[in-house]
Design a protein around this motif. Structure first.
Motif, PDB file in Angstrom:
ATOM      1  N   GLN B 361     -48.316 -26.004  38.305  1.00  0.00           N
ATOM      2  CA  GLN B 361     -48.630 -26.473  36.949  1.00  0.00           C
ATOM      3  C   GLN B 361     -48.062 -25.541  35.884  1.00  0.00           C
ATOM      4  OE1 GLN B 361     -52.818 -26.800  37.864  1.00  0.00           O
ATOM      5  NE2 GLN B 361     -52.786 -29.012  37.578  1.00  0.00           N
ATOM      6  N   ILE B 362     -48.121 -24.239  36.160  1.00  0.00           N
ATOM      7  CA  ILE B 362     -47.528 -23.268  35.215  1.00  0.00           C
ATOM      8  C   ILE B 362     -46.017 -23.506  35.155  1.00  0.00           C
ATOM      9  CG2 ILE B 362     -47.023 -20.810  34.838  1.00  0.00           C
ATOM     10  CD1 ILE B 362     -49.904 -21.371  34.263  1.00  0.00           C
ATOM     11  N   ALA B 363     -45.402 -23.656  36.331  1.00  0.00           N
ATOM     12  CA  ALA B 363     -43.943 -23.873  36.381  1.00  0.00           C
ATOM     13  C   ALA B 363     -43.583 -25.154  35.638  1.00  0.00           C
ATOM     14  CB  ALA B 363     -43.485 -23.937  37.831  1.00  0.00           C
ATOM     15  N   LEU B 364     -44.430 -26.176  35.815  1.00  0.00           N
ATOM     16  CA  LEU B 364     -44.141 -27.472  35.180  1.00  0.00           C
ATOM     17  C   LEU B 364     -44.113 -27.350  33.651  1.00  0.00           C
ATOM     18  CD1 LEU B 364     -43.680 -30.495  35.728  1.00  0.00           C
ATOM     19  CD2 LEU B 364     -46.138 -30.829  35.481  1.00  0.00           C
ATOM     20  N   VAL B 365     -45.047 -26.539  33.109  1.00  0.00           N
ATOM     21  CA  VAL B 365     -45.098 -26.360  31.655  1.00  0.00           C
ATOM     22  C   VAL B 365     -43.764 -25.805  31.151  1.00  0.00           C
ATOM     23  CG1 VAL B 365     -46.168 -25.013  29.803  1.00  0.00           C
ATOM     24  CG2 VAL B 365     -47.598 -26.085  31.560  1.00  0.00           C
ATOM     25  N   PHE B 366     -43.262 -24.776  31.839  1.00  0.00           N
ATOM     26  CA  PHE B 366     -42.033 -24.127  31.360  1.00  0.00           C
ATOM     27  C   PHE B 366     -40.786 -24.941  31.723  1.00  0.00           C
ATOM     28  CE2 PHE B 366     -45.059 -20.723  31.122  1.00  0.00           C
ATOM     29  CZ  PHE B 366     -44.704 -20.110  29.935  1.00  0.00           C
ATOM     30  N   LEU B 367     -40.799 -25.537  32.916  1.00  0.00           N
ATOM     31  CA  LEU B 367     -39.612 -26.312  33.313  1.00  0.00           C
ATOM     32  C   LEU B 367     -39.481 -27.576  32.462  1.00  0.00           C
ATOM     33  CD1 LEU B 367     -39.603 -25.880  37.201  1.00  0.00           C
ATOM     34  CD2 LEU B 367     -38.164 -24.755  35.507  1.00  0.00           C
ATOM     35  N   SER B 368     -40.622 -28.142  32.047  1.00  0.00           N
ATOM     36  CA  SER B 368     -40.553 -29.314  31.163  1.00  0.00           C
ATOM     37  C   SER B 368     -39.920 -28.916  29.846  1.00  0.00           C
ATOM     38  CB  SER B 368     -41.941 -29.874  30.878  1.00  0.00           C
ATOM     39  OG  SER B 368     -42.617 -30.104  32.058  1.00  0.00           O
ATOM     40  N   GLU B 369     -40.320 -27.734  29.366  1.00  0.00           N
ATOM     41  CA  GLU B 369     -39.758 -27.237  28.116  1.00  0.00           C
ATOM     42  C   GLU B 369     -38.237 -27.049  28.276  1.00  0.00           C
ATOM     43  OE1 GLU B 369     -42.177 -24.121  26.468  1.00  0.00           O
ATOM     44  OE2 GLU B 369     -40.437 -23.223  25.494  1.00  0.00           O
ATOM     45  N   ALA B 370     -37.863 -26.432  29.396  1.00  0.00           N
ATOM     46  CA  ALA B 370     -36.440 -26.203  29.662  1.00  0.00           C
ATOM     47  C   ALA B 370     -35.715 -27.540  29.813  1.00  0.00           C
ATOM     48  CB  ALA B 370     -36.277 -25.372  30.925  1.00  0.00           C
ATOM     49  N   GLY B 371     -36.372 -28.482  30.505  1.00  0.00           N
ATOM     50  CA  GLY B 371     -35.751 -29.792  30.715  1.00  0.00           C
ATOM     51  C   GLY B 371     -35.515 -30.516  29.405  1.00  0.00           C
ATOM     52  N   LEU B 372     -36.502 -30.437  28.516  1.00  0.00           N
ATOM     53  CA  LEU B 372     -36.356 -31.101  27.216  1.00  0.00           C
ATOM     54  C   LEU B 372     -35.208 -30.465  26.421  1.00  0.00           C
ATOM     55  CD1 LEU B 372     -37.635 -33.296  25.441  1.00  0.00           C
ATOM     56  CD2 LEU B 372     -39.033 -31.524  24.398  1.00  0.00           C
ATOM     57  N   MET B 373     -35.155 -29.126  26.466  1.00  0.00           N
ATOM     58  CA  MET B 373     -34.063 -28.433  25.767  1.00  0.00           C
ATOM     59  C   MET B 373     -32.721 -28.819  26.396  1.00  0.00           C
ATOM     60  SD  MET B 373     -35.549 -24.682  24.730  1.00  0.00           S
ATOM     61  CE  MET B 373     -35.667 -24.059  26.375  1.00  0.00           C
ATOM     62  N   GLY B 374     -32.737 -28.942  27.726  1.00  0.00           N
ATOM     63  CA  GLY B 374     -31.504 -29.326  28.425  1.00  0.00           C
ATOM     64  C   GLY B 374     -31.053 -30.721  28.024  1.00  0.00           C
ATOM     65  N   LEU B 375     -32.032 -31.619  27.900  1.00  0.00           N
ATOM     66  CA  LEU B 375     -31.710 -33.008  27.543  1.00  0.00           C
ATOM     67  C   LEU B 375     -31.105 -33.086  26.137  1.00  0.00           C
ATOM     68  CD1 LEU B 375     -32.100 -35.800  28.867  1.00  0.00           C
ATOM     69  CD2 LEU B 375     -34.193 -36.029  27.546  1.00  0.00           C
ATOM     70  N   VAL B 376     -31.796 -32.409  25.199  1.00  0.00           N
ATOM     71  CA  VAL B 376     -31.292 -32.423  23.811  1.00  0.00           C
ATOM     72  C   VAL B 376     -29.934 -31.723  23.750  1.00  0.00           C
ATOM     73  CG1 VAL B 376     -31.758 -31.631  21.464  1.00  0.00           C
ATOM     74  CG2 VAL B 376     -33.619 -32.520  22.865  1.00  0.00           C
ATOM     75  N   GLY B 377     -29.859 -30.543  24.397  1.00  0.00           N
ATOM     76  CA  GLY B 377     -28.598 -29.795  24.405  1.00  0.00           C
ATOM     77  C   GLY B 377     -27.490 -30.589  25.067  1.00  0.00           C
ATOM     78  N   GLY B 378     -27.836 -31.317  26.120  1.00  0.00           N
ATOM     79  CA  GLY B 378     -26.837 -32.117  26.831  1.00  0.00           C
ATOM     80  C   GLY B 378     -26.287 -33.235  25.966  1.00  0.00           C
ATOM     81  N   LEU B 379     -27.185 -33.906  25.247  1.00  0.00           N
ATOM     82  CA  LEU B 379     -26.735 -35.005  24.378  1.00  0.00           C
ATOM     83  C   LEU B 379     -25.851 -34.474  23.243  1.00  0.00           C
ATOM     84  CD1 LEU B 379     -29.952 -37.192  24.184  1.00  0.00           C
ATOM     85  CD2 LEU B 379     -27.741 -37.881  25.097  1.00  0.00           C
ATOM     86  N   LEU B 380     -26.321 -33.371  22.617  1.00  0.00           N
ATOM     87  CA  LEU B 380     -25.526 -32.776  21.530  1.00  0.00           C
ATOM     88  C   LEU B 380     -24.185 -32.288  22.081  1.00  0.00           C
ATOM     89  CD1 LEU B 380     -28.251 -30.725  19.608  1.00  0.00           C
ATOM     90  CD2 LEU B 380     -27.182 -32.873  18.927  1.00  0.00           C
ATOM     91  N   GLY B 381     -24.250 -31.648  23.253  1.00  0.00           N
ATOM     92  CA  GLY B 381     -23.027 -31.122  23.873  1.00  0.00           C
ATOM     93  C   GLY B 381     -22.058 -32.228  24.218  1.00  0.00           C
ATOM     94  N   TYR B 382     -22.590 -33.359  24.668  1.00  0.00           N
ATOM     95  CA  TYR B 382     -21.718 -34.492  25.017  1.00  0.00           C
ATOM     96  C   TYR B 382     -20.965 -34.990  23.784  1.00  0.00           C
ATOM     97  CZ  TYR B 382     -20.377 -39.263  26.166  1.00  0.00           C
ATOM     98  OH  TYR B 382     -19.671 -40.423  26.338  1.00  0.00           O
ATOM     99  N   VAL B 383     -21.732 -35.130  22.680  1.00  0.00           N
ATOM    100  CA  VAL B 383     -21.096 -35.615  21.438  1.00  0.00           C
ATOM    101  C   VAL B 383     -20.039 -34.610  20.976  1.00  0.00           C
ATOM    102  CG1 VAL B 383     -21.521 -36.163  19.015  1.00  0.00           C
ATOM    103  CG2 VAL B 383     -23.121 -36.946  20.775  1.00  0.00           C
ATOM    104  N   ALA B 384     -20.407 -33.305  20.987  1.00  0.00           N
ATOM    105  CA  ALA B 384     -19.446 -32.280  20.574  1.00  0.00           C
ATOM    106  C   ALA B 384     -18.259 -32.247  21.536  1.00  0.00           C
ATOM    107  CB  ALA B 384     -20.134 -30.922  20.534  1.00  0.00           C
ATOM    108  N   GLY B 385     -18.545 -32.464  22.815  1.00  0.00           N
ATOM    109  CA  GLY B 385     -17.484 -32.461  23.823  1.00  0.00           C
ATOM    110  C   GLY B 385     -16.471 -33.562  23.594  1.00  0.00           C
ATOM    111  N   LEU B 386     -16.975 -34.742  23.177  1.00  0.00           N
ATOM    112  CA  LEU B 386     -16.061 -35.856  22.898  1.00  0.00           C
ATOM    113  C   LEU B 386     -15.121 -35.492  21.750  1.00  0.00           C
ATOM    114  CD1 LEU B 386     -18.141 -39.151  23.087  1.00  0.00           C
ATOM    115  CD2 LEU B 386     -16.719 -38.084  24.816  1.00  0.00           C
ATOM    116  N   ALA B 387     -15.723 -34.863  20.719  1.00  0.00           N
ATOM    117  CA  ALA B 387     -14.908 -34.470  19.562  1.00  0.00           C
ATOM    118  C   ALA B 387     -13.887 -33.414  19.978  1.00  0.00           C
ATOM    119  CB  ALA B 387     -15.814 -33.935  18.458  1.00  0.00           C
ATOM    120  N   LEU B 388     -14.343 -32.466  20.814  1.00  0.00           N
ATOM    121  CA  LEU B 388     -13.438 -31.399  21.273  1.00  0.00           C
ATOM    122  C   LEU B 388     -12.310 -31.984  22.123  1.00  0.00           C
ATOM    123  CD1 LEU B 388     -12.997 -28.325  21.357  1.00  0.00           C
ATOM    124  CD2 LEU B 388     -14.416 -28.244  23.394  1.00  0.00           C
ATOM    125  N   ALA B 389     -12.676 -32.918  22.990  1.00  0.00           N
ATOM    126  CA  ALA B 389     -11.661 -33.543  23.859  1.00  0.00           C
ATOM    127  C   ALA B 389     -10.633 -34.287  23.012  1.00  0.00           C
ATOM    128  CB  ALA B 389     -12.331 -34.498  24.837  1.00  0.00           C
TER     129      ALA B 389
END
Lengths: 232, 442
Positions: B361-389
């Motif tokens: 349960q402790i791990a889930l609290v932090f991994l969920s936080e990391a997962g959410l950051m990963g999801l947002v970062g991934g979406l932003l990164g994808y958009v930036a990646g398209l522009a970079l490409a």
């Protein structure tokens, strides 16, 4: 003789292999009994509470809670045992500052099984905080925070409630309110172990033990339990 | 409750979460851009590589020993012109016809000009060929269909050897007297643009005019180039060429399905052969060229094919290493942010453990936080990646890059992977914290 909710035999806790925080404590707490624990600072009161609360492991001895020998449990089993059988009340309240009173209580439910808002609401109403459900800890007085802490300790119907200096940080008025609550819990049949420096709180206990240098040096009191039976 | 914990935690640590999300975005953007480029631009890079010369050679499969000296195929007169250039249009009917950038036939002879023996080569300079509607085109290893409409395409030396530097102008294929003279040969013969000269072959004279001087730095500098029909006329042939150079887009063999790499196609099952045949690798394209030029010996020009394959593989490796480095850097940034978060919240963790939270349960609290950051970062990164490409595609390859849709889920998965990998150590630290010490404020 009442069935014991806690039975400690030769309970010992050493730090670094040498310093004896507890040195062979034998102790029995009956169901529904209120045990007071007093003693000077460093006498081992909090160590005893941590061991009975399954927050720590003894270096030696045997500890049975609700019939289970907790010294044989794995770390994961110990956590499960704690959330099913023990409610903790802290001197510093230890509420999550960004959760409301209601959410702080629901957090204990969430870790136990499932968060149930209606049940958490009843628990807070029971400690007189029905009007303060959605307040953050910073918006509550010390006494109110301690009552949230008590509601949280009760929410999973533990067989044993442990309180470490529950009125240590409270003013007179709030101390009275908390003491009333502890009396109510006792009257409702909860077994209580309360560590305190305050003789007034100690006097509320069915039985009082004094610790010094990790040993029980004195024991006093024998009064009828809420159900009418005598302790020991 | 988990969502509540998550939302509050991120709201109270906005700056730290923003830094972690930014780090994930940067890593993912680079990964998405490189992935998009490598998936979409390989063909463009291969096309760029094709400007360095043809990579497939077809010569008559006459079984006799042939010798090439200075780009001139030496054959007995009877074996001249073994490849029928009228069949070359069929190169646009093979399965990988769209990968055939261009081709040109060559027919050479040793002629005498101004008392010197020089090489004269007939070729196509710039020809437009037509594939009629109804022509049979390959659609698979065993399937064909009729071309729905007539198509035309340009081919010849101008297409397959764009690096030729020409002083003057390119010769016209239809002009029998137009010649392009290698710059070194022109100097030796004292020829300039516009000069007329006569070439003699077997006693027959051929009047020519130097319309352009060719400079390549190779053996072309020592030759005379004329239209193919002119050379055929000089040699007394009605048709035919000694060799054909084909420029085709190929992918490195390591793009082939792993179980087919290095296998002999003759030993493959029909399913494996069909897959191999429909892969744009050198072996498959050579086989398909051979199918339409049955009398030719077709083989890759090894040094070009291997250099090209090697280059593309190295570019792929470089992109992979860059991506891995960027992602590792992002994971380190996430680890820093999550470690700070764990340290800041250690009393909270101690309390959660005290009131019954287990390690999961402790791990889930932090991994969920990391997962959410990963999801947002991934979406932003994808958009930036398209522009970079798009930017890299335009700046480096002067072409628009359109990464395939699969880049989005891959980017998100990479971002989540980075976020979770970066959180692994801090989460382990959180799970191991001792509640007793924490609640005492130690």
């Amino acid at each position: 003789m009442m069935s014991a909710v806690v039975r400690a035999e030769g309970l010992t806790k050493r730090y670094n292999g040498r310093v004896h925080a507890l040195a062979g404590v034998d102790l029995t707490v009956a169901r529904g009994e209120w045990l007071g624990v007093m003693g000077p600072s460093g006498s081992g009161k909090t160590t005893l509470l941590n061991l009975i609360g399954c927050l720590d492991r003894p270096s030696a001895g045997r500890l049975l809670i609700a019939g289970d020998d907790v010294t044989t449990l794995s770390q994961a089993e110990l956590v499960r045992f704690r959330r099913n059988h023990i409610g903790l009340i802290f001197q510093q309240f230890h509420l999550i500052p960004y959760l409301t009173a209601l959410e702080n209580v629901m957090l204990a439910q969430y870790f136990h099984s499932l968060a149930d808002e209606a049940e958490a609401r009843v628990a807070l109403e029971r400690v007189g905080l029905g009007e303060r459900l959605h307040h953050l800890p910073a918006q509550l007085s010390g006494g109110e925070q301690q009552r949230v802490c008590i509601a949280r300790a009760l929410i999973n119907q533990p067989s044993l409630i442990l309180a470490d200096e529950p009125t240590g940080n409270l003013d007179q008025a709030n101390e009275e309110r908390v003491m009333d609550l502890l009396r109510e819990l006792h009257a409702a049949g909860h077994a209580l172990i309360v560590v305190t420096h305050d003789p007034a709180i100690g006097d509320l206990a069915d039985r009082l033990i004094y610790l010094d240098h990790g040993r029980v040096v004195r024991e006093q009191g024998l009064r009828p339990l809420a159900g009418g039976a005598l302790v020991r | 409750m988990l969502i509540r914990l998550l939302g509050d935690s991120l709201r109270r640590r906005t700056r730290r979460a923003a830094v972690a999300i930014l780090a994930i975005s940067v890593g993912t953007a680079l990964a998405a851009a490189l992935l998009g480029i490598s998936l979409d631009i390989t063909e463009k890079m291969a096309r760029e590589m094709r400007s360095y010369g043809a990579n497939i050679l077809a010569t008559p499969d006459s079984g006799d020993v042939q010798l090439e000296v200075g780009g001139i195929t030496i054959r007995p007169p009877a074996a001249r012109g073994g490849i029928d250039e009228t069949q070359l249009v069929k190169l646009k009917t093979i399965f990988w016809r769209n990968n055939v950038v261009g081709f040109a036939p060559f027919l050479s002879a040793i002629v005498e000009v101004r008392d010197q023996q020089v090489a004269l080569t007939g070729t196509w300079f710039d020809r437009t060929l037509t594939l009629p509607a109804g022509a049979s085109v390959r659609t698979g290893a065993d399937t064909r269909e009729k071309a729905a409409s007539t198509s035309t395409f340009r081919t010849g030396v101008r297409v397959i050897a764009p690096w030729w530097q020409v002083e003057g102008k390119w010769a016209n294929d239809e002009d029998p007297g137009a010649a392009m003279v290698g710059s070194a040969l022109a100097r030796r013969l004292g020829l300039r643009v516009g000069d007329a000269f006569t070439a003699h072959y077997a006693g027959r004279p051929l009047a020519l005019r130097a319309v352009g001087l060719v400079s390549t730095g190779g053996y072309e500098d020592e030759q005379i180039f004329v239209g193919l029909t002119t050379a055929q006329g000089l040699l007394g042939l009605s048709r035919g060429a000694d060799k054909v150079l084909v420029s085709a887009l190929v992918e490195p063999d390591d793009r082939l399905r792993p179980d087919l790499r290095g296998r002999d196609p003759a030993q493959m099952t029909p399913e494996q052969y069909a897959t191999w045949y429909c892969s744009p690798i050198m072996g498959a394209i050579v086989t398909q060229v051979k199918e339409v030029l049955p009398n030719a010996d077709v083989r890759p020009i090894r040094q070009i094919a291997e250099a090209e394959g090697g280059f593309l593989s190295k570019v792929g490796l470089l992109m992979t290493l860059l991506t891995a480095t960027a992602l590792a850097a992002s994971a380190l940034a996430v680890m820093t942010a999550m470690t700070a978060s764990v340290l800041e919240r250690r009393t909270e963790i101690g309390l959660m453990k005290a009131i019954g939270a287990d390690a999961g349960q402790i791990a889930l609290v932090f991994l969920s936080e990391a997962g959410l950051m990963g999801l947002v970062g991934g979406l932003l990164g994808y958009v930036a990646g398209l522009a970079l490409a798009a930017f890299v595609g335009q700046q480096v390859f002067a072409a628009a890059v359109s990464p395939p849709p699969a880049v989005l889920p891959v980017s998100i998965a990479l971002a989540l992977g980075v976020a979770l990998a970066g959180s692994a150590l801090p989460v382990r630290q959180a799970v191991r914290l001792d509640p007793v010490s924490l609640l005492r404020g130690r």
